[in-house]
Design a protein around this motif. Structure first.
Motif, PDB file in Angstrom:
ATOM      1  N   ARG A  90      -1.365 -11.808  10.098  1.00 34.37           N
ATOM      2  CA  ARG A  90      -0.189 -11.075   9.624  1.00 34.37           C
ATOM      3  C   ARG A  90      -0.491  -9.585   9.553  1.00 34.37           C
ATOM      4  O   ARG A  90       0.321  -8.753   9.955  1.00 34.37           O
ATOM      5  CB  ARG A  90       0.255 -11.587   8.242  1.00 34.37           C
ATOM      6  CG  ARG A  90       0.996 -12.902   8.291  1.00 34.37           C
ATOM      7  CD  ARG A  90       1.659 -13.206   6.963  1.00 34.37           C
ATOM      8  NE  ARG A  90       0.753 -13.210   5.831  1.00 34.37           N
ATOM      9  CZ  ARG A  90       0.042 -14.272   5.428  1.00 34.37           C
ATOM     10  NH1 ARG A  90       0.113 -15.417   6.078  1.00 34.37           N
ATOM     11  NH2 ARG A  90      -0.738 -14.179   4.378  1.00 34.37           N
ATOM     12  N   LEU A  91      -1.665  -9.245   9.052  1.00 29.45           N
ATOM     13  CA  LEU A  91      -2.040  -7.837   8.949  1.00 29.45           C
ATOM     14  C   LEU A  91      -2.138  -7.208  10.342  1.00 29.45           C
ATOM     15  O   LEU A  91      -1.682  -6.090  10.560  1.00 29.45           O
ATOM     16  CB  LEU A  91      -3.377  -7.691   8.213  1.00 29.45           C
ATOM     17  CG  LEU A  91      -3.907  -6.271   8.081  1.00 29.45           C
ATOM     18  CD1 LEU A  91      -2.967  -5.412   7.254  1.00 29.45           C
ATOM     19  CD2 LEU A  91      -5.289  -6.293   7.456  1.00 29.45           C
ATOM     20  N   ALA A  92      -2.704  -7.924  11.295  1.00 29.64           N
ATOM     21  CA  ALA A  92      -2.895  -7.382  12.635  1.00 29.64           C
ATOM     22  C   ALA A  92      -1.565  -7.148  13.347  1.00 29.64           C
ATOM     23  O   ALA A  92      -1.485  -6.324  14.251  1.00 29.64           O
ATOM     24  CB  ALA A  92      -3.775  -8.321  13.456  1.00 29.64           C
ATOM     25  N   HIS A  93      -0.503  -7.844  12.951  1.00 25.33           N
ATOM     26  CA  HIS A  93       0.788  -7.704  13.623  1.00 25.33           C
ATOM     27  C   HIS A  93       1.724  -6.717  12.935  1.00 25.33           C
ATOM     28  O   HIS A  93       2.869  -6.573  13.321  1.00 25.33           O
ATOM     29  CB  HIS A  93       1.455  -9.078  13.765  1.00 25.33           C
ATOM     30  CG  HIS A  93       0.782  -9.918  14.789  1.00 25.33           C
ATOM     31  ND1 HIS A  93      -0.172 -10.843  14.457  1.00 25.33           N
ATOM     32  CD2 HIS A  93       0.888  -9.949  16.140  1.00 25.33           C
ATOM     33  CE1 HIS A  93      -0.611 -11.419  15.562  1.00 25.33           C
ATOM     34  NE2 HIS A  93       0.017 -10.901  16.595  1.00 25.33           N
ATOM     35  N   GLU A  94       1.250  -6.026  11.895  1.00 24.54           N
ATOM     36  CA  GLU A  94       2.082  -5.006  11.271  1.00 24.54           C
ATOM     37  C   GLU A  94       2.226  -3.824  12.231  1.00 24.54           C
ATOM     38  O   GLU A  94       1.330  -3.537  13.015  1.00 24.54           O
ATOM     39  CB  GLU A  94       1.471  -4.539   9.945  1.00 24.54           C
ATOM     40  CG  GLU A  94       1.614  -5.574   8.851  1.00 24.54           C
ATOM     41  CD  GLU A  94       1.108  -5.063   7.504  1.00 24.54           C
ATOM     42  OE1 GLU A  94       0.810  -3.867   7.388  1.00 24.54           O
ATOM     43  OE2 GLU A  94       1.010  -5.879   6.583  1.00 24.54           O
ATOM     44  N   PRO A  95       3.331  -3.108  12.161  1.00 24.30           N
ATOM     45  CA  PRO A  95       3.569  -2.024  13.123  1.00 24.30           C
ATOM     46  C   PRO A  95       2.706  -0.776  12.906  1.00 24.30           C
ATOM     47  O   PRO A  95       2.680   0.093  13.766  1.00 24.30           O
ATOM     48  CB  PRO A  95       5.047  -1.693  12.915  1.00 24.30           C
ATOM     49  CG  PRO A  95       5.351  -2.145  11.530  1.00 24.30           C
ATOM     50  CD  PRO A  95       4.464  -3.313  11.271  1.00 24.30           C
ATOM     51  N   GLU A  96       2.011  -0.648  11.803  1.00 25.67           N
ATOM     52  CA  GLU A  96       1.186   0.540  11.577  1.00 25.67           C
ATOM     53  C   GLU A  96       0.030   0.577  12.569  1.00 25.67           C
ATOM     54  O   GLU A  96      -0.431  -0.450  13.048  1.00 25.67           O
ATOM     55  CB  GLU A  96       0.607   0.516  10.160  1.00 25.67           C
ATOM     56  CG  GLU A  96       1.649   0.578   9.077  1.00 25.67           C
ATOM     57  CD  GLU A  96       0.996   0.436   7.710  1.00 25.67           C
ATOM     58  OE1 GLU A  96       1.595  -0.223   6.862  1.00 25.67           O
ATOM     59  OE2 GLU A  96      -0.102   0.968   7.512  1.00 25.67           O
ATOM     60  N   ASP A  97      -0.435   1.770  12.837  1.00 28.80           N
ATOM     61  CA  ASP A  97      -1.568   1.944  13.741  1.00 28.80           C
ATOM     62  C   ASP A  97      -2.841   1.525  13.005  1.00 28.80           C
ATOM     63  O   ASP A  97      -3.235   2.131  12.020  1.00 28.80           O
ATOM     64  CB  ASP A  97      -1.652   3.421  14.166  1.00 28.80           C
ATOM     65  CG  ASP A  97      -2.765   3.659  15.159  1.00 28.80           C
ATOM     66  OD1 ASP A  97      -3.378   2.681  15.631  1.00 28.80           O
ATOM     67  OD2 ASP A  97      -3.019   4.830  15.464  1.00 28.80           O
ATOM     68  N   ARG A  98      -3.500   0.501  13.479  1.00 26.50           N
ATOM     69  CA  ARG A  98      -4.708  -0.007  12.820  1.00 26.50           C
ATOM     70  C   ARG A  98      -5.893  -0.030  13.786  1.00 26.50           C
ATOM     71  O   ARG A  98      -6.746  -0.909  13.699  1.00 26.50           O
ATOM     72  CB  ARG A  98      -4.450  -1.398  12.256  1.00 26.50           C
ATOM     73  CG  ARG A  98      -3.383  -1.403  11.200  1.00 26.50           C
ATOM     74  CD  ARG A  98      -3.329  -2.727  10.482  1.00 26.50           C
ATOM     75  NE  ARG A  98      -2.299  -2.722   9.475  1.00 26.50           N
ATOM     76  CZ  ARG A  98      -2.431  -2.219   8.263  1.00 26.50           C
ATOM     77  NH1 ARG A  98      -3.558  -1.650   7.905  1.00 26.50           N
ATOM     78  NH2 ARG A  98      -1.446  -2.280   7.407  1.00 26.50           N
ATOM     79  N   ARG A  99      -5.953   0.929  14.714  1.00 30.96           N
ATOM     80  CA  ARG A  99      -7.064   0.968  15.657  1.00 30.96           C
ATOM     81  C   ARG A  99      -8.383   1.138  14.921  1.00 30.96           C
ATOM     82  O   ARG A  99      -8.469   1.869  13.945  1.00 30.96           O
ATOM     83  CB  ARG A  99      -6.885   2.121  16.633  1.00 30.96           C
ATOM     84  CG  ARG A  99      -5.755   1.883  17.621  1.00 30.96           C
ATOM     85  CD  ARG A  99      -5.534   3.076  18.469  1.00 30.96           C
ATOM     86  NE  ARG A  99      -5.003   4.127  17.597  1.00 30.96           N
ATOM     87  CZ  ARG A  99      -4.801   5.358  17.955  1.00 30.96           C
ATOM     88  NH1 ARG A  99      -5.083   5.742  19.166  1.00 30.96           N
ATOM     89  NH2 ARG A  99      -4.306   6.237  17.130  1.00 30.96           N
ATOM     90  N   ALA A 100      -9.391   0.467  15.398  1.00 27.77           N
ATOM     91  CA  ALA A 100     -10.753   0.535  14.869  1.00 27.77           C
ATOM     92  C   ALA A 100     -10.878   0.002  13.451  1.00 27.77           C
ATOM     93  O   ALA A 100     -11.885   0.223  12.810  1.00 27.77           O
ATOM     94  CB  ALA A 100     -11.319   1.948  14.950  1.00 27.77           C
TER      95      ALA A 100
END
Length: 117
Positions: A90-100
């Motif tokens: 769920r966290l990985a599919h949020e629209p915020e930029d979460r690179r690295a």
């Protein structure tokens, strides 16, 4: 925490007591005990069922075959959800930029406040 290899340093001095060379010897991390443990682990792993990791005498036994009317047991399976992995997905599919960034998943009691990090 556990065994660590021994380090030995030899120093060589000239006739005026000046160090001219140092040599460090490091004991191998794979001593006889460690090799024995790893060989025993390899033997145990080789003896396991390649499909499920279980004891072949149990999981491959004809008495566990679901089609054997004289079988003594059967294996049932069901889908279960890993809530930890689901939270990470769920966290990985949020629209915020979460690179690295790697998701950190924690467990808490239902109804308790979420921790602020």
């Amino acid at each position: 925490m556990g065994w660590t290899p021994e380090r030995i340093t030899d120093y060589e001095y000239d006739d005026r007591d000046r160090m001219v060379r140092s040599t460090e010897y490091v004991e191998s991390a794979w001593n006889e005990d460690e090799r024995g443990w790893m060989l025993a682990l390899a033997d145990w792993e080789a003896s396991r069922c390649p499909s499920c990791g279980g004891d072949p005498d149990e999981c491959q036994s004809p008495t566990a075959d679901i089609n054997n009317p004289f079988g003594t047991w059967v294996y049932d399976a069901e889908w279960v959800e890993c809530h930890r992995a689901s939270a990470a997905r769920r966290l990985a599919h949020e629209p915020e930029d979460r690179r690295a960034l790697t998701p950190r998943v924690s467990r808490r009691r239902r109804g308790s406040a979420r921790s602020k990090r």
